[in-house]
Design an enzyme around this catalytic site. Structure first.
Site, PDB file in Angstrom:
ATOM      1  CG  ASP A 174      -2.117   0.987   0.973  1.00  0.00           C
ATOM      2  OD1 ASP A 174      -1.949   2.297   0.515  1.00  0.00           O
ATOM      3  OD2 ASP A 174      -3.430   0.612   1.165  1.00  0.00           O
ATOM      4  CG  ASN A 217      -7.372   6.521   6.718  1.00  0.00           C
ATOM      5  OD1 ASN A 217      -6.208   6.341   6.649  1.00  0.00           O
ATOM      6  ND2 ASN A 217      -8.290   6.479   6.002  1.00  0.00           N
ATOM      7  CB  CYS A 265     -20.303  26.103 -22.472  1.00  0.00           C
ATOM      8  SG  CYS A 265     -21.046  24.649 -23.245  1.00  0.00           S
ATOM      9  CB  CYS A 319      -9.443 -11.204 -20.303  1.00  0.00           C
ATOM     10  SG  CYS A 319     -11.225 -11.500 -20.803  1.00  0.00           S
TER      11      CYS A 319
HETATM   12 ZN   LIG Z   1     -11.880  -9.413 -19.943  1.00  0.00          ZN
END
Ligand SMILES: [Zn+2]
Lengths: 627, 334
Positions: A49, A57, A174, A435
């Site tokens: 981490d 937290n 805008c 994938c």
């Molecule tokens: Zn996939």
């Protein structure tokens, strides 16, 4: 320890003891997960981490205490978990998961990867690394009372990216600059103003009236000779002076800035009268009108008056000015929702602008939620999610893959009575551009105007989630279009358009990310008439996918737009956590990670899943959201 | 003083954004008893202490044993042999210095109705069916909200009896506001949503009453949506009443459990396969992730009950960690 009473058989317990796990994230879900893992008997864990501990937290990340604020989450989590189980072998890394040292070889050493992440960019990346290394991945997320866990296994289940990311909330420039109609528009504008005055200047974050607004066409807004200072500063083509320079010249004088933003500029907008034919026109305010007779203590929980907001504006701009000056020349401030001056500035500016445009104001507390994209988070949901993760892990360890499920944590039950709702895992989605065996994508774009840099940043990095792409033109000669090795300065070609490399209708490119071990063929369809603001469209033509470049495709007849990315549309990209946006994601990479801690971005409402009791789930309880 | 300090605000920010300031204020006045601080109890304690209640009392007369290290998160390995409530105190206090933490090492059976009346909420875990029934009835008399819950291997449950429970639910309503533009030539409609709080009441039955529901009256659809964990709980209660202990993972106990399963289901008029015939292989000890799941659900119900915010789950929650299914079922004679 084999004497100990446990519902796990001794062979399963041995496998649990020996398994090597990689936990990505030591936040809300990560803390709970690490605890469950060591108590269940897992002994070999790496945890990573990049984040440090914040006081907000502490309501749920129970491995941390007040004394740990500012320290590395991974390191403190490790120490804390070792108190539960001193013999566990835990390796903590205070580091970014995007660091190239965590390559395919690194991932291959693990039996299982467990994500406890809070943003889509990192989830995408770990998804690709696990596909490349062929290691099963357990994905998870939570938001408030809702949560979700799922299992990803290469070639067997959907990958994290099989479902397209929900569209980023975005607002036309805008709307932000000229015609806000909701508080969020004013908040986005306030954050831009912060960057214009104190932060990293960004041409896409202009806060002045937008004279190019198509709604105000044939209405330049210039009254009289148009020679006043202010009007010239609105000329987009040749801005005489930047907002920051102007503010510096007046030494960030609260009154002067206030009057320019909330009086002069608003009057200019009023002069673009086409804008107000069907809208309530804004009402400019002057600093002098906002001075209080009697000051009361500012309350961040309630909606402040215009006068109170003016005071908060003045106080916060003075505080920011001091901080900014401390940075010295070339220094700048980074907007952070947890820094009071930045947040007070944002809230007061947004609310004053809201007042001017007759939009309902909100308290500082509420503005913070919206500006920081804060997703509420509680201990109990994270505990439930982390428990469900370990149960999936046990299915994998017990080699009972068929028992793995996507599990939704709901807030309430409907007639199926299910609060925790398991659904069978879906097979990989055909044509997934991550994938699939040979990923391929077809894009409509204008090869005459799109630069290599835009192609790399907006398409390959932002849309396709690559980190450091190399691009080769499939022209039979292997021409290199973009190299990840070269520095920005060396990459001369970046500013040039695609057609200057003979990329035309029907061209094919191969983009490759070495770290992710991921490559994709990009088919180009030249299109000069993309709708306003768009720089490319994904074209999902069944005939084109996998077809050769020579095959003619007529976009009008057989293409179907399923994804649209627009240029100059404003995205809220600010991550809740500045350290994450600076370090975790390399600079300038704008990814769609708009969320705070612990949330997952899988919108189950768009799917009808086959659930265990053969009931098609498609109800509101099942809507788990988020990012 | 009921004003929430800036420090508390910073600490509880992410949950105040979920359940609101009023709920947080009610939470910080609530006194909770958790009787039974095993693996499951420790999960409940962790979650409610983190939420910022006024006080939590850990009641347990038992000593720490080896098995606790597979699920109890508030103790460390050098606590073996020590009273488990006492051993859990330091870590519990570390979780949230704002919460008063008390320890009581006496037996649950020594406690009277007046003792329970000192709490807003009483949670009992790792106790016998008789204790559950008795304490539930004492709490009902004293208007104390009662929870029980436990985890047995891969299975777990929790039960709530909040009596006559008043709570607030927030509903978002959309309204359209018409704004006339000054010259009257056009009308603009702006959508705005408003959150409205609605007061509601839920009426709960006691554990004793719940057990009187006749499951033969449940139709097939209803049975398919019901959890076998309700009967696994009864089988384990029966085992405990016969042996004064919970089963362990061995063939003797397995056999006994199979026999009790047949008895209990037959007596209830249920098909024997309503509880799977290998349940006895998965119902021993406390599995940590299951404790986390059921402890998370139960603690969230405690928080809802204290804060009087949101509809409580009525009245049982069952979790089967083998098929990942969590079911809320209202078990009560109709
Ligand atoms: Zn996939």
């Amino acid at each position: 320890s084999s004497e100990v009473n446990t519902p796990l058989s001794s062979s399963v317990l041995t496998d649990v003891n020996n398994a090597k796990l990689f936990v990505v994230g030591a936040g809300g879900i990560g803390c709970e997960l690490l605890k469950n893992l060591v108590l269940t008997g897992f002994r070999n864990i790496e945890v990573i981490d990049l984040d440090t501990i914040d006081v907000s937290n502490l309501n749920r990340q129970f491995l941390f205490q007040k004394k740990h604020v500012g320290k590395s989450k991974a390191m403190v989590a490790k120490e804390s978990v070792l108190r539960l189980c001193p013999k566990a072998n835990i390796n903590a890394r205070h580091d970014s998961i995007f660091n190239p040292q965590y390559n395919m070889q690194f991932f291959k050493q693990f039996d299982l990867v467990l994500n406890a992440l809070d943003n889509r960019a990192a989830r995408n990346h770990v998804n690709r690394m696990c596909l490349a290394a062929d290691v099963p991945l357990i994905e998870s997320g939570s938001a408030g009372y809702l949560g979700q866990v799922t299992v990803i296994k290469k070639s067997v289940t959907e990958c994290y990216e099989c479902q397209p990311a929900p569209r980023q909330k975005s607002f036309p420039g805008c709307t932000i600059r000229n015609t806000p109609s909701e508080l969020i528009h004013c908040i986005v504008w306030a954050k831009y103003l912060f960057n214009q005055l104190f932060g990293e200047e960004d041409a896409d974050q202009d806060v002045s009236p937008d004279t190019a607004d198509p709604e105000a066409a044939n209405n330049p807004g210039e009254k009289g000779d148009g020679s006043s200072e202010e009007n010239n500063s609105h000329d987009l083509d040749k801005p005489r002076i930047s907002t920051r320079e102007w503010a510096r010249e007046c030494d960030y004088d609260a009154e002067k800035i206030f009057n320019k933003l909330f009086h002069t500029d608003i009057n200019y907008l009023l002069s673009m009268d086409k804008l107000w034919q069907k809208r309530t026109p804004p009402k400019p305010v002057l600093w002098a009108e906002c001075q209080e007779i009697q000051e009361r203590q500012l309350d961040h929980q309630t909606v402040m008056t215009l006068q109170e907001n003016a005071r908060l504006f003045s106080e916060s701009i003075n505080a920011l000015k001091d901080e900014f000056k401390k940075q010295g020349d070339g220094g700048m401030l980074v907007w952070d929702k947890d820094e009071d001056p930045a947040m007070n500035f944002t809230s007061s500016v947004a609310n004053i602008r809201a007042h001017i445009f007759h939009i309902e104001e909100k308290s500082c507390f509420e503005v913070k939620s919206m500006a920081g994209n804060i997703i509420p988070a509680i201990a109990s949901t994270n505990a439930i999610v982390a428990g469900l993760i370990v149960l999936q892990a046990l299915c994998l360890i017990r080699k009972r893959f068929a028992d793995c499920r996507t599990v939704y944590v709901c807030e309430a039950v409907n007639d199926t009575k299910k609060l925790l709702k398991p659904c069978t895992l879906d097979p990989p989605k055909r044509g997934c551009y991550v994938c699939a065996e040979k990923p391929e994508i077809t894009l409509k774009l204008n090869t005459k105007t799109l630069t290599c840099e835009q192609f790399r940043d907006k398409i390959l990095k932002s849309h396709l989630g690559m980190l450091a792409p190399d691009v080769e033109i499939l022209d039979g000669r292997g021409t290199i279009l973009i190299s990840s090795e070269e520095d920005e300065e060396e990459n001369q070609s970046l500013g040039q358009t695609l057609d200057s490399f003979n990329i035309t209708h029907g061209s094919r490119l191969r983009a490759d990310d070495f770290l992710q071990n991921y490559d994709i063929v990009v088919n180009i369809l030249h299109e000069e008439n993309l709708p306003d603001d768009m720089i490319f469209q994904v074209s999902e033509t069944k005939g084109t996918i996998g077809a050769s470049a020579e095959k003619e495709t007529t976009p009008e007849n057989n293409t179907e737009e399923n994804s649209v990315v627009q240029e100059d549309k404003i995205e809220i990209i600010e991550d809740a956590d500045p350290s994450a946006s600076q370090d975790e994601i390399p600079r300038k990479r704008k990814r769609s990670s708009t969320n705070d801690k612990d949330s997952v971005l899988i919108d189950s409402s768009k799917r009808s899943k086959q659930c265990d009791d053969s009931v098609i789930v498609n109800d509101d309880n099942n809507v788990v959201v988020l990012d | 003083d009921s004003e929430i300090t800036n420090e508390e605000f910073a600490q509880y920010d992410r949950q105040i954004r979920l359940w609101g300031l009023d709920a947080q204020k009610r939470l910080r006045q609530s006194k909770i008893l958790v009787a039974g601080v095993g693996g499951f109890g420790s999960e409940v304690v962790k979650n409610i202490v983190l939420s910022g209640v006024f006080s939590v009392t850990l009641l347990d007369e038992r000593k720490v044993c080896e098995e606790d290290f597979c699920s109890q998160l508030l103790i460390t390995t050098n606590h073996v042999g020590m009273n488990i409530a006492e051993a859990s105190k330091v870590r519990t206090q570390e979780l949230n210095p704002n919460v008063e933490v008390y320890v009581d090492t006496e037996s649950l059976d020594s406690k009277t109705a007046d003792y329970f009346a000192k709490f807003d909420i009483v949670c009992v875990t790792r106790c016998t069916l008789q204790q559950r029934l008795d304490i539930n009835n004492m709490c009902r008399k004293k208007n104390v909200k009662f929870f029980s819950g436990d985890v047995f291997g891969f299975y777990g449950y929790c039960f709530l009896d909040l009596g006559e429970h008043e709570y607030v639910e927030e509903v978002t309503v959309n309204k359209q506001v018409a704004i006339s533009v000054e010259d009257g030539s056009a009308e603009e409609k702006t959508k705005s949503s408003e959150t409205v709080s609605i007061k509601k009441t839920a009426t709960f039955c006691s554990y004793e009453t719940a057990l009187k529901e006749d499951w033969k009256l449940r139709n097939r659809r209803s049975l398919r949506q019901s959890s076998s964990v309700f009967y696994i709980l009864q089988i384990l209660d029966e085992f405990q009443s016969r042996h004064q202990r919970l089963p362990i993972q061995n063939s003797m106990d397995s056999l006994t459990l199979s026999l009790i399963r047949k008895e209990i289901l037959t007596k209830a008029g249920m098909k024997e396969n309503f509880v799977s015939d290998d349940f006895q292989d998965f119902c021993c000890s406390v599995l940590s992730p299951v404790a986390a799941v059921v402890g998370g659900v139960m603690a969230q119900e405690v928080i809802k009950a204290c804060s009087k915010k949101n509809k409580p789950h009525q009245n049982f929650f069952f979790f089967n960690g083998l098929n990942h299914t969590g079911i809320v079922d209202n078990i009560c004679p109709k």
